[in-house]
Design a protein around this motif. Structure first.
Motif, short mmCIF file in Angstrom:
data_model
loop_
_atom_site.label_atom_id
_atom_site.label_comp_id
_atom_site.label_asym_id
_atom_site.label_seq_id
_atom_site.Cartn_x
_atom_site.Cartn_y
_atom_site.Cartn_z
N LEU A 76 37.21 15.56 -16.31
CA LEU A 76 38.44 14.78 -16.13
C LEU A 76 38.48 13.60 -17.10
N VAL A 77 37.37 12.88 -17.16
CA VAL A 77 37.33 11.70 -18.04
C VAL A 77 37.49 12.11 -19.50
N ASP A 78 36.92 13.23 -19.85
CA ASP A 78 37.05 13.73 -21.21
C ASP A 78 38.54 14.01 -21.54
N ILE A 79 39.24 14.63 -20.58
CA ILE A 79 40.67 14.92 -20.80
C ILE A 79 41.45 13.61 -20.96
N PHE A 80 41.20 12.67 -20.07
CA PHE A 80 41.94 11.39 -20.13
C PHE A 80 41.59 10.62 -21.40
N ASN A 81 40.29 10.60 -21.74
CA ASN A 81 39.88 9.76 -22.87
C ASN A 81 40.22 10.35 -24.23
N GLY A 82 40.67 11.62 -24.23
CA GLY A 82 41.22 12.15 -25.48
C GLY A 82 42.53 11.47 -25.84
N VAL A 83 43.11 10.75 -24.91
CA VAL A 83 44.42 10.12 -25.13
C VAL A 83 44.37 8.60 -24.97
N LEU A 84 43.60 8.13 -23.98
CA LEU A 84 43.62 6.69 -23.64
C LEU A 84 42.88 5.84 -24.68
N PRO A 85 43.23 4.57 -24.78
CA PRO A 85 42.45 3.66 -25.63
C PRO A 85 41.01 3.58 -25.13
N PRO A 86 40.04 3.41 -26.05
CA PRO A 86 38.63 3.39 -25.63
C PRO A 86 38.34 2.28 -24.63
N GLY A 87 37.47 2.61 -23.66
CA GLY A 87 37.01 1.60 -22.71
C GLY A 87 37.86 1.49 -21.45
N LEU A 88 39.09 1.98 -21.48
CA LEU A 88 40.00 1.79 -20.34
C LEU A 88 39.54 2.56 -19.11
N LEU A 89 39.05 3.78 -19.33
CA LEU A 89 38.54 4.60 -18.22
C LEU A 89 37.08 4.94 -18.51
N SER A 90 36.20 4.59 -17.59
CA SER A 90 34.78 4.90 -17.79
C SER A 90 34.21 5.68 -16.64
N LEU A 91 33.25 6.51 -16.98
CA LEU A 91 32.59 7.35 -16.00
C LEU A 91 31.30 6.65 -15.58
N VAL A 92 31.08 6.55 -14.28
CA VAL A 92 29.81 6.00 -13.78
C VAL A 92 29.18 7.09 -12.93
N GLN A 93 28.09 7.65 -13.39
CA GLN A 93 27.47 8.76 -12.65
C GLN A 93 26.34 8.25 -11.76
N GLY A 94 26.15 8.94 -10.63
CA GLY A 94 25.05 8.59 -9.75
C GLY A 94 25.47 8.65 -8.31
N ALA A 95 24.56 8.23 -7.41
CA ALA A 95 24.83 8.29 -5.97
C ALA A 95 25.14 6.89 -5.43
N ALA A 96 24.53 6.54 -4.29
CA ALA A 96 24.90 5.29 -3.61
C ALA A 96 24.78 4.05 -4.50
N GLU A 97 23.68 3.99 -5.26
CA GLU A 97 23.45 2.80 -6.08
C GLU A 97 24.55 2.63 -7.13
N ALA A 98 24.97 3.75 -7.72
CA ALA A 98 26.05 3.69 -8.71
C ALA A 98 27.36 3.26 -8.03
N GLY A 99 27.58 3.75 -6.80
CA GLY A 99 28.78 3.34 -6.05
C GLY A 99 28.77 1.84 -5.80
N GLU A 100 27.60 1.32 -5.45
CA GLU A 100 27.50 -0.13 -5.18
C GLU A 100 27.77 -0.93 -6.45
N ALA A 101 27.26 -0.42 -7.59
CA ALA A 101 27.49 -1.12 -8.86
C ALA A 101 28.99 -1.14 -9.19
N VAL A 102 29.66 -0.05 -8.90
CA VAL A 102 31.11 0.02 -9.17
C VAL A 102 31.85 -1.01 -8.29
N ILE A 103 31.46 -1.07 -7.02
CA ILE A 103 32.10 -2.05 -6.11
C ILE A 103 31.91 -3.47 -6.66
#
Ligand code: NAD
Length: 476
Positions: free
Chosen positions: A150-177
């Motif tokens: 999904l991010v690859d499809i969006f980032n083929g069009v969007l300006p760089p940095g606007l949409l980022s992928l954060v992979q992982g489980a609970a710890e990654a979710g906490e970092a996003v929050i």
């Protein structure tokens, strides 16, 4: 992954993105929509691979309903966030005008589950970006590749940095929050509670779309064949791994046996895919074993669809979200009992009512305690971008889809311009003519009919006296 670098890139990109017109942002999203459609087969393949779901489930839930999402959010869906002129009374607030506009919140943290790994994130990504935000998107650790696609499809069009992928489980979710300005969370009640607590500690707003234990209430006058097909679909599509899956069925006694027979026939024939994870499989087996141990009868075998009868109301399969292809069916004396039992849950996502008497069903719908009620259908309205999808009680208070969803992704700003040359009635001195004018205003605002006109004149005279008083007070 350096979350602080990703976040500062997101903030930089958002500053420029947020200044673009809605039309310009719409052009970007339209192009993303075209690319998403063009890569449809690829989306379906990766969703099936990661979730084990059937291609039919992926096509009808993860792909097809999302094609018109882009059109809606770049057109009608935007009406709610266009700037509006405030309806200011010239008499009450002379010389003033104001505009209500909506500013992006900044960086939206999007945390998603695995059950619809393309459809669910899209329903937030598109309006969040249209509203001018940047997004940090954390897909489920079960479906990282769908998230990456999904991010690859969006980032083929969007300006760089606007949409980022954060992979992982609970710890990654906490970092996003911790990095985000506003959080959109879809997932289980247990995780939702943790997410809400973390957001509350940082005074961050959060939208919570959580689990369900949705009921179907089947009345004796329903179209039995169609109802059985609809209820079975709603219980077993996506192998029951749907927050709005029908997980309890209350059937009026006169048709109970025939209805169970019809469901059992469908269960024997349907090719229901396995559930996505070992953890999910363990929950389904636990609920099944618990029901059978308490005297329930299983029609069909798991893996596969199972219709359960003679299930006590306090069995796990009746009280906890199963998220698997088990459908407990319970006889009830009448619609009232069916509705009372349907409402008797700590969840409240959707309710479905099945009958040919639509008027009666509409009256029952008013008393159904859920965010969505469908009559002679179930669960599918999540695919309508204009239909608010929201829960009650432990199903969470977030809203996906509709103008209400995009209003959650913006902050209102009210800008007032005053061209009045006179001081305001409520400025100093606050005695004498001020109090007289306040009383006149009370009389005027509460007056009816012709008295209103006379009192309007009184207020206008009072205002004039008041301005004279203020000017004299200032100069003296
Ligand atoms: P989950 O709660 O286990 O995980 C959801 C997401 O939260 C995942 O991305 C996970 O990595 C992340 N996460 C886990 N711990 C976290 C933490 N401490 N802080 C931040 N993020 C954390 O849910 P799941 O098993 O992936 O999905 C199934 C659940 O989602 C079901 O309960 C289902 O009903 C619910 N759901 C609800 C809706 C809705 O619209 N209401 C839609 C789909 C699914």
């Amino acid at each position: 992954m350096d979350i602080s670098a990703i976040t500062s890139a997101a903030r930089n990109a958002q500053a420029a993105w947020g200044r673009l017109s809605l039309e310009r942002r719409g052009e970007y999203l339209q192009e993303i929509g075209r690319r998403f459609a063009a890569r449809g087969e690829e989306v379906v393949a990766i969703v099936c691979e990661e979730t084990k779901k059937s291609p039919g489930d992926a096509w009808f839930a993860d792909l097809v309903p999302n094609l018109d999402l882009f059109d809606w959010w770049t057109g009608k869906g935007l009406e709610a966030i266009k700037p509006q002129k405030a309806p200011i009374s010239r008499l009450k607030f002379p010389g003033k005008r104001a505009t209500l506009s909506y500013e992006p919140r900044g960086v939206i943290g999007l945390i998603s589950p695995w059950n619809y790994p393309a459809a669910l994130p899209l329903r937030t990504l598109v309006p969040a970006l249209m509203a001018g935000n940047a997004v940090l998107f954390k897909p489920s650790e079960v479906t990282p590749e769908t998230g990456a696609l999904l991010v690859d499809i969006f980032n083929g069009v969007l300006p760089p940095g606007l949409l980022s992928l954060v992979q992982g489980a609970a710890e990654a979710g906490e970092a996003v929050i911790d990095a985000a300005d506003h959080v959109v969370f879809t997932g289980s009640v247990a995780t939702g509670r943790k997410v809400a607590t973390r957001c509350a500690a940082q005074l961050k707003t959060v939208s919570l779309e959580l689990g369900g234990k949705d009921a179907a209430v089947v009345l004796a006058d329903c179209d039995l064949e169609r109802t059985a097909q609809g209820v079975f679909w709603a219980g077993c599509s996506n192998s029951g791994q749907n927050c709005a899956a029908v997980e309890r069925v209350y059937v009026e006694r006169p048709i109970y046996d025939r209805f169970v027979g019809a469901l059992a026939q469908l269960a024997a024939r349907a090719d229901v895919a396995p559930v996505a994870t070992e953890a999910q499989d363990a929950i389904v087996r636990r609920h099944l074993d618990d029901a059978v141990a308490r005297g329930a009868k299983a029609h069909g075998t798991y893996p596969g669809a199972v219709i359960l009868t003679d299930v006590p109301e306090d069995a796990q399969v009746m009280t906890e979200e199963t998220f698997g292809p088990l459908i407990p069916v319970v006889p009830v004396a009448d619609a009232e009992e069916g509705l009372a039992r349907a409402n008797g849950t700590r969840y409240g996502l959707t309710t479905s009512l099945w009958t040919k008497d639509v008027k009666r069903a509409e009256a029952l719908a008013e008393r159904a305690e859920s965010g969505v009620v469908t009559i002679n259908n179930a669960s599918f309205t999540a695919a309508m971008p204009f239909a608010p999808w929201s829960g009650r009680r432990e199903s969470g208070h977030g809203v996906t889809n509709s103008h209400l969803a995009i209003l959650d992704m913006v902050s209102p700003k009210f800008v007032l311009v005053d061209t009045n040359k006179d001081p305001e009635a409520w400025w100093f001195p606050l005695s004498g003519d001020a109090l007289a004018l306040a009383r006149d205003t009370l009389d005027w605002l509460t007056a009816q009919g012709t008295a209103k006109l006379t009192r309007t004149v009184g207020v206008l005279r009072g205002m004039k006296r008041r301005v004279g008083e203020q000017k004299g007070w200032f100069r003296g």
